[in-house]
Enzyme design. Structure first.
Site, PDB file in Angstrom:
ATOM      1  N   PHE A 112      42.460  45.189  35.479  1.00  4.81           N
ATOM      2  CA  PHE A 112      41.707  45.446  36.726  1.00  4.81           C
ATOM      3  C   PHE A 112      42.339  46.520  37.594  1.00  4.81           C
ATOM      4  CE2 PHE A 112      43.133  44.078  40.943  1.00  4.81           C
ATOM      5  CZ  PHE A 112      44.353  43.478  40.668  1.00  4.81           C
ATOM      6  N   LYS A 113      43.582  46.873  37.343  1.00  5.19           N
ATOM      7  CA  LYS A 113      44.229  47.918  38.148  1.00  5.19           C
ATOM      8  C   LYS A 113      43.454  49.241  38.066  1.00  5.19           C
ATOM      9  CE  LYS A 113      47.929  45.330  39.129  1.00  5.19           C
ATOM     10  NZ  LYS A 113      47.733  44.055  38.438  1.00  5.19           N
TER      11      LYS A 113
END
Ligand SMILES: *Cc1c(COP(=O)(O)O)cnc(C)c1O
Length: 502
Positions: free
Chosen positions: A115-116
């Site tokens: 998700f970064k």
């Protein structure tokens, strides 16, 4: 046009600054975190939301926070960030493996399959626009501590971006094999990767120390560098993360899980408190959110804090199968503390001082009650593995170990509260990134040397096609081998940049 939102330090020193300056600086000079002076109200009609694309949702949310960017600048940055790099045109697809169970918001369709990417695909664009508009003539030097996923996402976002140089510090034995390979094979010419003989907290504290060392900062400025951060303390990461909470709400309507206006819960696998804080901001904007379930792994400082008011990092740092959540100093919690302490910077600064000197602080039960909408739960390693296996058996859907922490924590919350609010589990990584742990959870009899065999085994179990991010590391050469002790991080910065001899 509403009045511009400025950003001020949680510790109160210095003037409030425009969003571009907050993004360029990363951390305030007094060591505090930049927070918006007020939270804007959601300017999207909930009935309209389900029809908006990810990009349009991103534009409508971000323009209300980043008001010193022009509409065109924002749209250009958004279009460049959320493009074919994502292997799903919805960018953040919402899936429901079981029509009676929770939905999963898959935030791992970007370049580095965690998700970064949602924020780090756009942060470099914000920074270069801000640097150009502010006439910055020094190079931006990004220093980043990573528990595994931020590192590669930041390297990939900043690789070969003119006017930037990036150094990533990761805990030598604290990341998965795939995470390590993704970082040490990064080819960008302006990228540097250093393993640190310590854990994530050592890396993060080391970076923070460099940031708040005025002598070092002056020396680096003399050499033409200005420090900034790609960690979730940067407001330029927090704002893009608010977007997917808003988008997920629209998708819940679109899938007929709710009607516009009904409340939903989110269960969020949490480490540095950045992801869930964005959900908290989304709710503060008026998004109909009931509870935010803050899920910890066995490093359960946040669970303890949210249940007792005592934050205590004086405990053993555990290495778990969800390494990106192996954190005992949750940086972004400072922003929540500031909020629930009535935005009192003196109080916030004194609690953070206690944390750095004694490793512990406490808030009163009245103060803690103000965080009531955030519920802390945790999942043990066994519970997390059990969840991966049972979900697979029941639905064929395969989740990674971090998402499993949230799913298992949600189960505990549900059995305790019987809350029947429709819920979204924030799914933070592709199972391929932690293939060995995921395969072991589903079939403990499988053993392979290295990650290769596990990746193929995962595919055989029915996981979606092997993502490009995984195929790439299978062929790539290792190009980074720097290593240092936590105390040497400042010197290492100068060494890798060639300012002092190696
Ligand atoms: C970073 C990360 C988390 C934790 O997010 P925070 O913002 O640090 O709370 C959870 N899961 C994965 C896969 C991550 O990379």
């Amino acid at each position: 046009m509403p009045e511009e939102i400025l950003y001020k330090s949680t510790r109160g020193k210095g003037d409030a600054v425009h969003s571009q300056e907050a993004i360029l600086r990363g951390l305030a000079d007094d060591g505090g975190l930049f927070v918006p002076e007020r939270i804007p109200a959601l300017s999207i009609d909930l009935d309209e939301l389900p029809s908006l694309s990810y990009r349009e949702t991103a534009f409508r949310v971000m323009r209300d926070y980043l008001m010193d960017f022009t509409e065109e600048e924002l749209r250009t940055a958004i279009a460049a960030a959320y493009d074919e790099k994502f292997d799903d045109e919805r960018i953040a697809p919402l899936v429901r493996p079981d029509s009676k169970g929770p939905a999963y918001l898959e935030l791992f369709h970007g370049k580095t399959i965690a998700f970064k990417d949602m924020a780090l695909s756009i942060l470099p664009h914000f920074m270069t626009i801000a640097a150009r508009k502010r006439g910055l003539d020094s190079k931006i030097l990004i220093l980043t501590a990573t528990s595994g996923d931020t590192g590669k996402a930041a390297l990939s976002g900043f690789a070969d971006v003119p006017g930037t140089e990036i150094i990533v510090f990761f805990p030598k034995d604290g990341v998965s094999e795939v995470q390590r390979l993704q970082m040490v094979t990064e080819k960008g010419k302006n990228t540097h990767v250093v393993s640190v003989n310590g854990n994530f907290d050592d890396c993060q504290s080391g970076v923070k120390k460099i940031f708040s060392d005025p002598a070092l900062r002056a020396e680096m400025e003399g050499c033409g560098y200005q420090f900034s951060s790609a960690n979730s303390i940067n407001i330029g990461r927090l704002v893009p993360q608010i977007v997917y909470y808003v988008y997920a709400y629209g998708q819940m309507c679109k899938l007929n899980c709710i009607k516009a206006g009904e409340k939903i819960n989110f269960a969020v696998p949490t480490g540095n408190f950045g992801n869930i804080l964005a959900g908290y901001y989304a709710r503060s904007m008026g998004l109909p959110v009931n509870k935010l379930i803050c899920a910890s792994n066995e490093n359960k400082v946040l669970f303890d804090f949210l249940n007792t008011g005592v934050y205590d990092r004086n405990r053993k740092f555990l290495l778990t199968h969800s390494p990106s959540m192996d954190i005992l100093i949750s940086s972004n919690l400072e922003r929540l503390i500031y909020k629930i302490e009535d935005e009192d910077p003196i109080k916030t600064a004194s609690l953070m001082k206690e944390l750095s000197e004694k490793g512990r602080y406490q808030v009163t039960s009245e103060i803690l009650e103000r965080a009531e909408g955030i519920r802390g739960y945790f999942a043990s390693e066994t519970e997390c593995f059990g969840k991966i296996k049972s979900l697979y058996k029941e639905t064929d859907y395969i989740i990674d170990t971090h998402t499993a922490v949230a799913a298992a924590a949600l189960d505990k919350y549900l059995s305790e509260t019987k809350d029947d609010t429709p819920t979204v589990i924030v799914s933070t990584a592709s199972p391929y990134k932690f293939a060995d742990s995921v395969v072991s959870a589903i079939d403990p009899s499988k053993h392979f040397e290295g990650s290769e065999g596990y990746i193929d085994a995962l595919r055989s179990l029915g996981a979606p096609e092997i993502p490009d991010a995984i195929k790439e590391i299978r062929e790539a050469k290792i190009v980074h081998g720097e290593n240092c002790d936590p105390s040497e991080m400042g010197i290492t910065v100068k060494k890798v940049l060639g300012i002092i001899a190696n």
